[in-house]
Design a protein around this motif. Structure first.
Motif, mmCIF file in Angstrom:
data_model
loop_
_atom_site.group_PDB
_atom_site.id
_atom_site.type_symbol
_atom_site.label_atom_id
_atom_site.label_comp_id
_atom_site.label_asym_id
_atom_site.label_seq_id
_atom_site.Cartn_x
_atom_site.Cartn_y
_atom_site.Cartn_z
ATOM 1 N N ASN A 200 85.570 -86.265 -55.782
ATOM 2 C CA ASN A 200 85.050 -87.072 -54.676
ATOM 3 C C ASN A 200 85.460 -86.424 -53.367
ATOM 4 O O ASN A 200 86.124 -85.372 -53.355
ATOM 5 N N GLN A 216 84.368 -84.811 -43.231
ATOM 6 C CA GLN A 216 83.214 -85.630 -42.870
ATOM 7 C C GLN A 216 82.529 -85.096 -41.620
ATOM 8 O O GLN A 216 81.295 -85.112 -41.515
ATOM 9 N N ILE A 224 74.625 -85.404 -43.208
ATOM 10 C CA ILE A 224 74.916 -86.085 -44.462
ATOM 11 C C ILE A 224 76.428 -86.233 -44.602
ATOM 12 O O ILE A 224 77.195 -85.496 -43.966
ATOM 13 N N SER A 225 76.863 -87.192 -45.400
ATOM 14 C CA SER A 225 78.283 -87.370 -45.674
ATOM 15 C C SER A 225 78.657 -86.570 -46.912
ATOM 16 O O SER A 225 77.806 -86.292 -47.772
ATOM 17 N N ALA A 227 80.366 -87.568 -49.493
ATOM 18 C CA ALA A 227 80.163 -88.394 -50.689
ATOM 19 C C ALA A 227 78.697 -88.409 -51.090
ATOM 20 O O ALA A 227 78.358 -88.299 -52.281
ATOM 21 N N ARG A 228 77.810 -88.552 -50.113
ATOM 22 C CA ARG A 228 76.376 -88.579 -50.417
ATOM 23 C C ARG A 228 75.918 -87.222 -50.946
ATOM 24 O O ARG A 228 75.108 -87.153 -51.878
ATOM 25 N N TRP A 229 76.447 -86.147 -50.366
ATOM 26 C CA TRP A 229 76.034 -84.821 -50.810
ATOM 27 C C TRP A 229 76.465 -84.585 -52.262
ATOM 28 O O TRP A 229 75.693 -84.048 -53.055
ATOM 29 N N ARG A 231 76.948 -86.856 -54.563
ATOM 30 C CA ARG A 231 76.088 -87.676 -55.420
ATOM 31 C C ARG A 231 74.716 -87.038 -55.587
ATOM 32 O O ARG A 231 74.169 -86.979 -56.695
ATOM 33 N N ASP A 232 74.135 -86.545 -54.497
ATOM 34 C CA ASP A 232 72.814 -85.925 -54.575
ATOM 35 C C ASP A 232 72.837 -84.675 -55.450
ATOM 36 O O ASP A 232 71.871 -84.397 -56.179
ATOM 37 N N LEU A 270 71.207 -95.151 -59.965
ATOM 38 C CA LEU A 270 71.302 -94.120 -58.938
ATOM 39 C C LEU A 270 70.103 -93.180 -58.988
ATOM 40 O O LEU A 270 69.554 -92.784 -57.946
ATOM 41 N N ARG A 274 67.170 -92.655 -56.090
ATOM 42 C CA ARG A 274 66.963 -91.328 -55.486
ATOM 43 C C ARG A 274 65.553 -90.815 -55.699
ATOM 44 O O ARG A 274 64.943 -90.229 -54.787
#
Length: 289
Positions: A200, A216, A224-225, A227-229, A231-232, A270, A274
């Motif tokens: 993470n 961040q 983008i953050s 965490a989001r990157w 996940r993507d 998720l 997406r």
């Protein structure tokens, strides 16, 4: 692109391509002299740009872009960018590996990529040697590759991003360049560890000896953050594996776990958020019985 021939000769040669996840690898063989030209009028005003890394197997490659001129032979590497005019010349019979990877996969913008174009890498030591050897292997044995294509693509992208990061540190001590180098290092680090459930933003920041707030900030410059990157990237890995018929024997839930997304319902939600479709539906629409 324009392919320029000498006089009225036929463009005799062969082209073999492979798609490794988000990376396209082409093995090109031809008789020189030849030129590949991308004039300004053929550069699209919009759309995602790509980087092209060339690795000669035999013969030489001359590249002109961004006011520079570089010449390479095996095991050297050289880079082109699709968003600006360039010329690549093969003065003699040649065989080369041409890797095409989107800017976003290596964390570079078109402007940042301009620092690397038409600059030879030795290909004999360090990260450049690892990438050069991998591309040589794909050039010689790519036809035989039938499985694990996403892993091969990930290896190419990871080594390419790490190589750009290493080269970037050589150019200047500018804070912006330092942040971009960190971005490339983080992306390579994450892609190699997607399956780890504890991966993470906090663990990534700690492993790179920076604060979470600074990490961040670096990602915020790219809209983008972290965490989001992460996940993507996990979801993109899953989509690639769901599209691979060689992995049809793996349950959908296991596909998620291989990318660090545990819990079938969590993974399905998720993925649907997406891509607008569940993982099972995505695999079925791809044509899997």
């Amino acid at each position: 692109m324009q392919i320029v021939r000498v006089h009225d000769e036929l463009l005799d040669g062969t082209l073999r391509t492979h798609q490794f996840g988000g990376v396209r690898v082409a093995v090109v063989k031809g008789e020189g002299p030849r030129e590949l030209i991308r004039p300004g009028r053929r550069v699209a005003p919009a759309g995602e740009g790509v980087l092209r890394v060339l690795r000669p197997l035999t013969g030489a490659v001359w590249v002109v872009q961004d006011g520079r001129h570089g010449t390479v032979r095996a095991p050297q590497l050289i880079c082109l960018d699709s968003t600006r005019p360039y010329k690549a010349s093969m003065p003699e019979n040649f065989r080369l590996v041409d890797v095409t990877v989107a800017h976003r996969l290596v964390g570079l913008t078109a402007d940042e990529a301009a620092s690397f174009t038409a600059r030879p890498w030795t290909g004999a030591e360090g990260l450049a040697a690892l990438l050069s050897s991998l591309l040589e292997g794909l050039g010689r044995h790519g036809r035989e590759v039938e499985t694990a294509v996403d892993l091969l693509g990930g290896s190419v992208v990871g080594l390419t991003a790490a190589l750009f990061s290493e080269r970037m540190r050589e150019f200047a001590e500018d804070p912006r360049i330092a942040r971009q180098a960190l971005m490339l290092q983080v992306q390579s680090y994450v892609r190699a560890r997607l399956a780890e459930p504890g991966l993470n933003a906090e663990t990534v920041a700690r492993s790179h000896h920076v604060s979470l707030r600074y990490l961040q900030k670096v990602f915020q410059e790219h809209g983008i953050s972290p965490a989001r990157w992460i996940r993507d990237e996990r979801l993109a890995r899953c989509r690639t594996e769901l599209a691979d018929p060689h992995l049809d024997h793996l349950p959908v839930a296991l596909i998620g776990e291989r990318a660090g997304l545990y819990g079938a319902s969590h993974f399905s939600r998720l993925f649907r958020d997406r891509y607008g479709i569940t993982p099972r539906e995505y695999r079925k629409e791809r044509g899997t019985p």
